[in-house]
Every structure is written in structure tokens, then in C-alpha cells.
Design an enzyme around this catalytic site. Structure first.
Site, PDB file in Angstrom:
ATOM      1  N   ASP A  66       0.927  -1.187   0.021  1.00  0.00           N
ATOM      2  CA  ASP A  66      -0.188   0.211  -0.014  1.00  0.00           C
ATOM      3  C   ASP A  66       0.860   1.293   0.230  1.00  0.00           C
ATOM      4  O   ASP A  66       1.777   1.334   0.751  1.00  0.00           O
ATOM      5  CB  ASP A  66      -1.031  -0.168   1.488  1.00  0.00           C
ATOM      6  CG  ASP A  66      -1.785  -1.188   1.333  1.00  0.00           C
ATOM      7  OD1 ASP A  66      -1.456  -2.181   0.994  1.00  0.00           O
ATOM      8  OD2 ASP A  66      -2.963  -1.122   1.666  1.00  0.00           O
ATOM      9  N   HIS A  68      -1.063   4.518  -0.508  1.00  0.00           N
ATOM     10  CA  HIS A  68      -2.178   5.694   0.056  1.00  0.00           C
ATOM     11  C   HIS A  68      -1.775   6.977   0.080  1.00  0.00           C
ATOM     12  O   HIS A  68      -1.998   7.785   0.907  1.00  0.00           O
ATOM     13  CB  HIS A  68      -2.292   5.202   1.515  1.00  0.00           C
ATOM     14  CG  HIS A  68      -3.414   3.876   1.495  1.00  0.00           C
ATOM     15  ND1 HIS A  68      -4.751   3.687   1.242  1.00  0.00           N
ATOM     16  CD2 HIS A  68      -3.153   2.410   2.181  1.00  0.00           C
ATOM     17  CE1 HIS A  68      -5.003   2.668   1.302  1.00  0.00           C
ATOM     18  NE2 HIS A  68      -4.244   1.694   2.170  1.00  0.00           N
ATOM     19  N   ASP A  94      -3.596  -0.281  -3.810  1.00  0.00           N
ATOM     20  CA  ASP A  94      -3.956   0.944  -2.820  1.00  0.00           C
ATOM     21  C   ASP A  94      -3.025   2.036  -2.883  1.00  0.00           C
ATOM     22  O   ASP A  94      -2.355   2.456  -2.111  1.00  0.00           O
ATOM     23  CB  ASP A  94      -3.965   0.285  -1.336  1.00  0.00           C
ATOM     24  CG  ASP A  94      -5.432  -0.533  -0.807  1.00  0.00           C
ATOM     25  OD1 ASP A  94      -6.400  -0.593  -1.795  1.00  0.00           O
ATOM     26  OD2 ASP A  94      -5.454  -0.622   0.399  1.00  0.00           O
ATOM     27  N   ASP A  97      -6.476   7.334  -1.614  1.00  0.00           N
ATOM     28  CA  ASP A  97      -7.293   7.528  -0.121  1.00  0.00           C
ATOM     29  C   ASP A  97      -6.392   7.737   0.884  1.00  0.00           C
ATOM     30  O   ASP A  97      -5.069   7.099   0.919  1.00  0.00           O
ATOM     31  CB  ASP A  97      -7.922   6.276   0.124  1.00  0.00           C
ATOM     32  CG  ASP A  97      -9.338   6.263  -0.797  1.00  0.00           C
ATOM     33  OD1 ASP A  97      -9.739   7.216  -1.242  1.00  0.00           O
ATOM     34  OD2 ASP A  97     -10.001   5.161  -1.194  1.00  0.00           O
ATOM     35  N   ARG A  98      -6.603   8.195   1.886  1.00  0.00           N
ATOM     36  CA  ARG A  98      -6.146   8.413   3.225  1.00  0.00           C
ATOM     37  C   ARG A  98      -5.021   9.535   3.163  1.00  0.00           C
ATOM     38  O   ARG A  98      -4.645  10.262   4.092  1.00  0.00           O
ATOM     39  CB  ARG A  98      -5.364   7.325   3.929  1.00  0.00           C
ATOM     40  CG  ARG A  98      -6.376   5.989   3.848  1.00  0.00           C
ATOM     41  CD  ARG A  98      -7.747   6.092   4.279  1.00  0.00           C
ATOM     42  NE  ARG A  98      -7.533   6.758   5.682  1.00  0.00           N
ATOM     43  CZ  ARG A  98      -8.601   7.416   6.190  1.00  0.00           C
ATOM     44  NH1 ARG A  98      -9.501   8.155   5.378  1.00  0.00           N
ATOM     45  NH2 ARG A  98      -8.502   7.940   7.557  1.00  0.00           N
ATOM     46  N   ASN A 126      -8.155  -2.951  -3.089  1.00  0.00           N
ATOM     47  CA  ASN A 126      -9.655  -2.598  -2.546  1.00  0.00           C
ATOM     48  C   ASN A 126     -10.035  -1.151  -2.575  1.00  0.00           C
ATOM     49  O   ASN A 126     -11.274  -0.908  -2.571  1.00  0.00           O
ATOM     50  CB  ASN A 126      -9.943  -3.299  -1.071  1.00  0.00           C
ATOM     51  CG  ASN A 126      -9.136  -2.782  -0.013  1.00  0.00           C
ATOM     52  OD1 ASN A 126      -8.084  -2.484  -0.171  1.00  0.00           O
ATOM     53  ND2 ASN A 126      -9.907  -2.367   0.758  1.00  0.00           N
ATOM     54  N   HIS A 127      -9.097  -0.394  -2.475  1.00  0.00           N
ATOM     55  CA  HIS A 127      -9.156   1.169  -2.468  1.00  0.00           C
ATOM     56  C   HIS A 127      -9.314   1.585  -4.093  1.00  0.00           C
ATOM     57  O   HIS A 127      -9.910   2.673  -4.281  1.00  0.00           O
ATOM     58  CB  HIS A 127      -8.293   1.777  -1.892  1.00  0.00           C
ATOM     59  CG  HIS A 127      -8.460   1.959  -0.400  1.00  0.00           C
ATOM     60  ND1 HIS A 127      -9.152   2.957   0.115  1.00  0.00           N
ATOM     61  CD2 HIS A 127      -8.356   1.014   0.584  1.00  0.00           C
ATOM     62  CE1 HIS A 127      -9.207   2.697   1.701  1.00  0.00           C
ATOM     63  NE2 HIS A 127      -8.795   1.551   1.631  1.00  0.00           N
ATOM     64  N   HIS A 176      -3.528  -8.119  -3.783  1.00  0.00           N
ATOM     65  CA  HIS A 176      -3.645  -7.139  -2.805  1.00  0.00           C
ATOM     66  C   HIS A 176      -4.091  -7.679  -1.430  1.00  0.00           C
ATOM     67  O   HIS A 176      -3.504  -7.456  -0.360  1.00  0.00           O
ATOM     68  CB  HIS A 176      -4.660  -5.828  -3.319  1.00  0.00           C
ATOM     69  CG  HIS A 176      -4.914  -4.885  -2.094  1.00  0.00           C
ATOM     70  ND1 HIS A 176      -3.688  -4.085  -1.698  1.00  0.00           N
ATOM     71  CD2 HIS A 176      -5.673  -4.790  -1.305  1.00  0.00           C
ATOM     72  CE1 HIS A 176      -4.069  -3.328  -0.637  1.00  0.00           C
ATOM     73  NE2 HIS A 176      -5.380  -3.578  -0.329  1.00  0.00           N
ATOM     74  N   ARG A 226     -13.819  -7.192   8.373  1.00  0.00           N
ATOM     75  CA  ARG A 226     -13.724  -5.849   7.588  1.00  0.00           C
ATOM     76  C   ARG A 226     -15.401  -6.005   6.775  1.00  0.00           C
ATOM     77  O   ARG A 226     -15.593  -5.023   6.277  1.00  0.00           O
ATOM     78  CB  ARG A 226     -12.901  -6.065   6.610  1.00  0.00           C
ATOM     79  CG  ARG A 226     -11.377  -5.864   6.627  1.00  0.00           C
ATOM     80  CD  ARG A 226     -10.408  -6.359   5.607  1.00  0.00           C
ATOM     81  NE  ARG A 226      -9.069  -6.544   5.853  1.00  0.00           N
ATOM     82  CZ  ARG A 226      -8.440  -5.516   5.835  1.00  0.00           C
ATOM     83  NH1 ARG A 226      -8.545  -4.355   5.905  1.00  0.00           N
ATOM     84  NH2 ARG A 226      -6.983  -5.687   6.181  1.00  0.00           N
ATOM     85  N   HIS A 253      -2.259  -4.775   2.056  1.00  0.00           N
ATOM     86  CA  HIS A 253      -3.557  -4.747   2.538  1.00  0.00           C
ATOM     87  C   HIS A 253      -3.720  -4.439   4.021  1.00  0.00           C
ATOM     88  O   HIS A 253      -4.747  -4.194   4.703  1.00  0.00           O
ATOM     89  CB  HIS A 253      -4.418  -5.964   2.401  1.00  0.00           C
ATOM     90  CG  HIS A 253      -5.930  -5.958   2.540  1.00  0.00           C
ATOM     91  ND1 HIS A 253      -6.656  -4.703   2.072  1.00  0.00           N
ATOM     92  CD2 HIS A 253      -6.869  -6.737   2.877  1.00  0.00           C
ATOM     93  CE1 HIS A 253      -7.765  -5.143   2.413  1.00  0.00           C
ATOM     94  NE2 HIS A 253      -8.125  -6.339   3.042  1.00  0.00           N
TER      95      HIS A 253
END
Length: 320
Positions: A66, A68, A94, A97-98, A126-127, A176, A226, A253
Site C-alpha cells: 500500500d 495510500h 491501494d 485514499d487516506r 480494494n481502494h 492485494h 472487514r 492490505h
């Protein structure tokens, strides 16, 4: 007239000089103009659609987890390991995001994929989907950067084309999230229809959402807290790697304090490449190099941030 680099699956490729300009601009943390971004997304989709659900990757390659949107840390990784095309990369999803600079991070990686398609492998996380990015920041960042949702839609159309897994030297399967009770073989991954928004359930969702269970429940499958994917035990990892002639499975992940961690007697490794996740968790970042039949894991700390960087996002803890 600028020389044109012919990329696999591209009918009308961008001049390589144009892509080099985009990469140079993005490395300065400057977002592309919308028309440039639209052109980039259109062209990189042509490259991605030619790739299998299981991308065949030959070593040497550096495997990362990730990111991010942590721009400075991505640049720190390139400083430490090297940039394409001198260094081959496999990113396990990923990208957004964040963090504060998801637009620049994912744009840079897409531009590098377009410029060096055989040197950069990008998997879906997944993002990389519509629902998650509308909740955890990327949609808002796209709107703030381009004053409309059109750029976000361009990115989503690219995300729908990202491969699900990669196979390094026929012995390391990368994704991922993790394994799926619906998938017993790599060949079953190859025939999935990936060109869609990420489903909430099913094998495609599992590949991007599942987690290895190392808490003592070491047998079979169970529900994932999750709310998507599954938890799987060490017996599943041993059976899957044995039946598919794999050394181990590599995935991302999950935040790892030490940047990476081995699970299930060395049959699964989790790699997380966003140090000090959300700018406050304090974890190291990890990456793995694969070359000549050997694999080696490394870590690095968060890069210093520009003193003029005055972002003040309220980042809610979210460790996916």
C-alpha cells in the site's frame, strides 16, 4: 518530430517525450492538467486491457504494498531502490485514499506504466473502486484538484482495468488481499471478468479483501471483520501453494509495524509500503526484492515532509 515509443496494446501511443514531461511534472508534486490526465488514462487503459488477470512477471523485481497517497514516501522509495526503467516494480494496490497526494501518486504510477509497460506492474487494491474512494478521500481530492468529478471518473475507468494478480517467476503469486474459497487454482483467476466495479462478494472481491488468520484459528475459512473477503488459516495457504507449485503468496492490505511480516510458516508475506500510515501510526514501510531465485525484504522510514506542507485533513483511522 518526437519519436514514438510503441507500447503493447496501444494503437495511437503518446509520444514518449510527452509522457516524460508528465512524469517530470508529477515528480515535482504537480498534478496534470485535466486534458493531460484524460489522455493518460485513455492510453494506459489500452495497455492494461492487454494484460491478463495474472500478469507474468520475471525477476529482478521490487514488490511493494500500500502507498495510500503518501507522495514523499513514494519518492523516498524511488530514491532508495531506483526508478523505472532501471528498477522493475510490482505494486500490489491501494495507491489512493487516506494520504494527501493520491492524485499525484496514482497519476505518476500510471504515467510510469505507460512509459515503461514491461518495467512497471500495477495491481488493483480494494481502494481502487468507486464506493471506497467516495468515503476515504480520493473523490474529494479529485474534485478539489479539478473542480469536477470528471477526473475521478477517468481514474475509476482505469481502475476497472487493473489486473488482479501477478506471478513472479512462476513461484510467487501476488495480490492485494488474499485467497478465496472459490479459487483453488491460478487458472481459475485467469478466467474471471475483472473489467467492472469491484463486487462486494465473490472471488474477485476476496482477492482484494481477504486476510490471513494467524491468531490461533489456523484451519479453513471464517468471516472477515472487514465485512468483505474472508480470513483463511495456514492449512489453506499450505494446500494452495502446494497444489499450484508456489513458494509463497505475497500480499499487502494490512499495516505492519515492521513494514512486512511472514505468516503461515512462511507461505504468506504481507508487505505494507506506506510508512507512518496516516501520518501518525509510526510503522516502518517494507518492500521485497526478488532476483535469481532469492527474495530479500527491506524497510525504510517515513520521508521528511516539505515544511510548506500545511495539510490539516482529519484522517479517521482506517487500516485497510
Amino acid at each position: 518530430m518526437a519519436a514514438v515509443q510503441q507500447y503493447p496494446g496501444m494503437c495511437c501511443p503518446c509520444p514518449s517525450s510527452d509522457v516524460d514531461v508528465w512524469i517530470s511534472q508529477l515528480k515535482k508534486k504537480q498534478a496534470l492538467e485535466y486534458q493531460q490526465l484524460e489522455n493518460l488514462c485513455s492510453k494506459v487503459k489500452e495497455v492494461l486491457t492487454e494484460e491478463s488477470n495474472v500478469v507474468e512477471v520475471s525477476s529482478p523485481v521490487t514488490v511493494c504494498g500500500d502507498l495510500h497517497g503518501q507522495f514523499y514516501d513514494l519518492m523516498e522509495l524511488f530514491t532508495i531502490v531506483g526508478e523505472p526503467p532501471e528498477t522493475n516494480y510490482l505494486f500490489m494496490g491501494d495507491y489512493v485514499d487516506r494520504g494527501y497526494y493520491s492524485v499525484q501518486v496514482v497519476s505518476l504510477l500510471l504515467a510510469m506504466k505507460l512509459r515503461y509497460p514491461q518495467r512497471v506492474t500495477l495491481l488493483r487494491g480494494n481502494h481502487e473502486c468507486r464506493l471506497t474512494t467516495q468515503v476515504y478521500g480520493f473523490y474529494d481530492e479529485c474534485y478539489a484538484t479539478y473542480q469536477s468529478c470528471d477526473a475521478w471518473k477517468c481514474f475509476m475507468s482505469v481502475f476497472d482495468c487493473l489486473p488482479l494478480t501477478a506471478l513472479i517467476d512462476d513461484v510467487i503469486l501476488c495480490m492485494h488481499g488474499g485467497l478465496s474459497p472459490s479459487l483453488e487454482s491460478i487458472d481459475q483467476i485467469r478466467v474471471l471478468d475483472r473489467f467492472q466495479e469491484l463486487p462486494h462478494e465473490g472471488p474477485m472481491s476476496d482477492l482484494l479483501w481477504s486476510d490471513p488468520d494467524d491468531s490461533g484459528w489456523r484451519v479453513g475459512w471464517r468471516d472477515n471483520a472487514r465485512g468483505a473477503g474472508f480470513m483463511w488459516g495456514s492449512d489453506v495457504s499450505h494446500d494452495f501453494t502446494y497444489s499450484n507449485n508456489l513458494a509463497f503468496v505475497s500480499r499487502a492490505h494490512q499495516v505492519q509495524d515492521a513494514g512486512y511480516n511472514w505468516y503461515h510458516d512462511g507461505k504468506v508475506i504481507t508487505i505494507f509500503s506506506a510508512p507512518n500510515y496516516c501520518y501518525r501510526v509510526g510503522n516502518l514501510a517494507g518492500y521485497m526484492t526478488v532476483e535469481d531465485g532469492t527474495h530479500t525484504c527491506y524497510t525504510f522510514e517515513a520521508a521528511p515532509r516539505d515544511a510548506s506542507d500545511t495539510h490539516s485533513k482529519n484522517l479517521t483511522p482506517y487500516f485497510c
